[in-house]
Design an enzyme around this catalytic site. Structure first.
Site, short mmCIF file in Angstrom:
data_model
loop_
_atom_site.label_atom_id
_atom_site.label_comp_id
_atom_site.label_asym_id
_atom_site.label_seq_id
_atom_site.Cartn_x
_atom_site.Cartn_y
_atom_site.Cartn_z
N TYR A 1 -63.49 -28.51 -43.37
CA TYR A 1 -64.19 -27.72 -42.20
C TYR A 1 -63.42 -26.38 -42.13
O TYR A 1 -62.12 -25.99 -42.09
CB TYR A 1 -63.61 -28.20 -40.53
CG TYR A 1 -64.39 -27.30 -39.49
CD1 TYR A 1 -65.90 -27.32 -39.50
CD2 TYR A 1 -63.60 -26.22 -38.90
CE1 TYR A 1 -66.36 -26.56 -38.49
CE2 TYR A 1 -64.15 -25.59 -38.00
CZ TYR A 1 -65.54 -25.80 -37.60
OH TYR A 1 -65.99 -24.84 -36.76
N ASP B 1 -57.29 -22.60 -46.70
CA ASP B 1 -57.33 -22.45 -45.38
C ASP B 1 -56.20 -23.13 -44.50
O ASP B 1 -56.26 -24.22 -44.21
CB ASP B 1 -59.04 -23.37 -45.03
CG ASP B 1 -59.21 -23.17 -43.59
OD1 ASP B 1 -58.55 -22.52 -42.76
OD2 ASP B 1 -60.47 -23.46 -43.43
N LYS C 1 -57.22 -18.41 -35.10
CA LYS C 1 -56.55 -19.25 -33.85
C LYS C 1 -55.55 -18.25 -33.28
O LYS C 1 -55.54 -17.25 -32.87
CB LYS C 1 -56.26 -20.59 -34.51
CG LYS C 1 -57.18 -21.25 -35.17
CD LYS C 1 -58.23 -21.84 -34.29
CE LYS C 1 -59.03 -22.93 -34.95
NZ LYS C 1 -60.36 -23.48 -34.22
#
Length: 445
Positions: A170, A251, A278
């Site tokens: 993801y 990632d 984030k």
């Protein structure tokens, strides 16, 4: 062995009761959901937060606690899916944001904090010589791929038009491979490889290597059940990509929190590029992409053939101020070690409880990130995660809600720095009560 049909029937009954109790306990959240449905499809603008029969509405957060519209208090172990690492209204970040607000926040120009935050990141992440900011991890991945493709072309790899990703990966709402891909994915030609499978990945690279300009992967798959990448697997991918001239992109939007320099530092594996997001923006909207100088200088606007990278809020004053305070003063190297050590201890306690009870339930992860799985199989592959009993996991979610534990429906946990021993103990006690009360429904099949 238990009669599995009877166990499944009892599980369904228990789940129905838990759902009804949830409905009865939260009438105000239900009303808020109905109101939202008037102007938003399904009352939703962020798919991850949709929960049937309806999601709870949060009205306040403080420290490591949340309160919903019906007045229930929760210990927040979800941590906004890793973005909320500082808890709620951390005083250091609040002071930085207040100061920024006092000086205005839409400049249409550079501000004093963007260079500071960039240096903090470059100093801590081994792979990053230069970095650029975006507004989300999704944007960071989109721009990293764009840069990697042009880099391949300028290096003479004109046939390289494909991206290798991994089952369960993801990388944002338009780079989603958790359940076989998504119809809204970016229109790249993808080679989807098996995660943690060295030989399978090597075979695909041997077949498609000349056509691949980038390999994009998480060193631990976050949204796919906190599935850690085997170090040997990650090293093999690094060796293969280096030998073939393929840009390897880590990632670390989620996993950069798992050591002072991310999992790349923890494992000693340096990719060509890294994407971030984030928590590094202090809990505000944030993303970034960075890497070795040769690639990132493609975006240097002082060069005549520079790649464009716009974004009105890439360097917005509030995020830059919050990021410098949060990443520079709060989530220091020492704080990172402390939080992740706490996470390891909690996960070990939870798994000891499950093992002692002999139930098909466990927690995978690294440090402050973990996910619950209703299976007795060791969690190493996509098949292991798929073996999890989804009804049992859903029952876990409803039982945690009733116990005052804020957790993702998929069983995901991301601890924040405001959680202390007392809150950790309460979380462990709630899981122990769940295992004890539901033991007959959690038997290995």
């Amino acid at each position: 062995m238990p009669d599995q049909a009877l166990v499944n029937s009892d599980l369904q009954s228990a789940l129905a009761e838990a759902k009804q109790a949830y409905v009865d306990r939260n009438p105000r959240s239900f009303a808020r959901h109905q109101d939202a449905c008037v102007a938003m499809p399904g009352g939703n603008t962020r798919t991850t937060l949709h929960n049937a029969p309806f999601p709870l509405t949060v009205v306040r957060g403080e420290g490591c606690r949340l309160w919903d519209a019906d007045g229930h208090e929760y210990i927040d172990v979800l941590g906004e899916y890793t973005a909320g690492i500082y808890g709620h209204s951390h005083p250091v970040i609040r002071a930085a944001i207040d100061k920024a607000l006092n000086h205005g926040w839409n400049f249409g120009g550079r501000n004093e904090n963007e260079g500071k935050l960039a240096k903090l990141i470059a100093d801590r992440m081994p792979s990053i010589d230069l970095v650029r900011f975006t507004n989300s991890g999704t944007e960071g991945n989109v721009m990293a791929l764009a840069g990697a493709r042009v880099y391949a072309q300028r290096k003479g790899r004109t046939k390289a038009t494909k991206v290798m990703v991994f089952h369960g990966g993801y990388h944002g709402g338009v780079l989603y491979f958790v359940s076989g891909g998504s119809p809204v994915n970016m229109p790249y030609d993808y080679v989807v490889a098996p995660y943690n499978d060295i030989e399978g990945t090597k075979a695909l690279l041997a077949k498609h290597g000349e056509e691949i300009f980038a390999v994009l992967l998480e060193p631990m798959q976050g949204s796919h059940g906190c599935l850690p990448g085997d170090v040997d697997f990650l090293k093999a991918v690094r060796e293969e990509t280096k030998a073939r001239g393929i840009t390897m992109i880590f990632d670390e939007v989620m996993t950069s929190r798992l050591s002072p320099g991310g999992l790349q530092a923890k494992h000693g594996i340096t990719p060509d590029m890294t994407t971030l997001g984030k928590y590094i923006g202090g809990g505000m909207s944030f993303g970034a992409f960075g890497g070795k100088r040769e690639i990132m200088e493609l975006f240097d606007p002082t060069k005549p053939d520079a790649l464009p990278h716009a974004g009105t809020f890439n360097n917005n004053a509030l995020t830059m101020a919050a990021g410098v305070a949060g990443y520079g003063e709060v989530y220091t190297a020492e704080a990172a070690k402390e939080l992740n050590d706490r996470g390891d201890r909690i996960r070990e306690r939870l798994n000891a409880i499950c093992s002692k009870a002999g139930v098909a339930f466990q927690f995978s992860g690294i440090g402050s990130m973990m996910t619950a799985h209703a299976t007795s199989r060791p969690i190493r592959t996509a098949a292991d995660i798929a073996s999890s009993n989804q009804d049992a996991k859903e029952l876990f979610f409803f039982d945690m809600s009733a116990a005052g534990i804020w957790i993702a429906r998929r069983g995901f946990v991301a601890l924040n720095v405001m959680i202390g021993d007392a809150e950790g103990d309460r979380f462990v006690a709630a899981v122990e009560e769940f295992v004890s009360a539901r033991k007959a429904l959690l038997q290995p099949s």
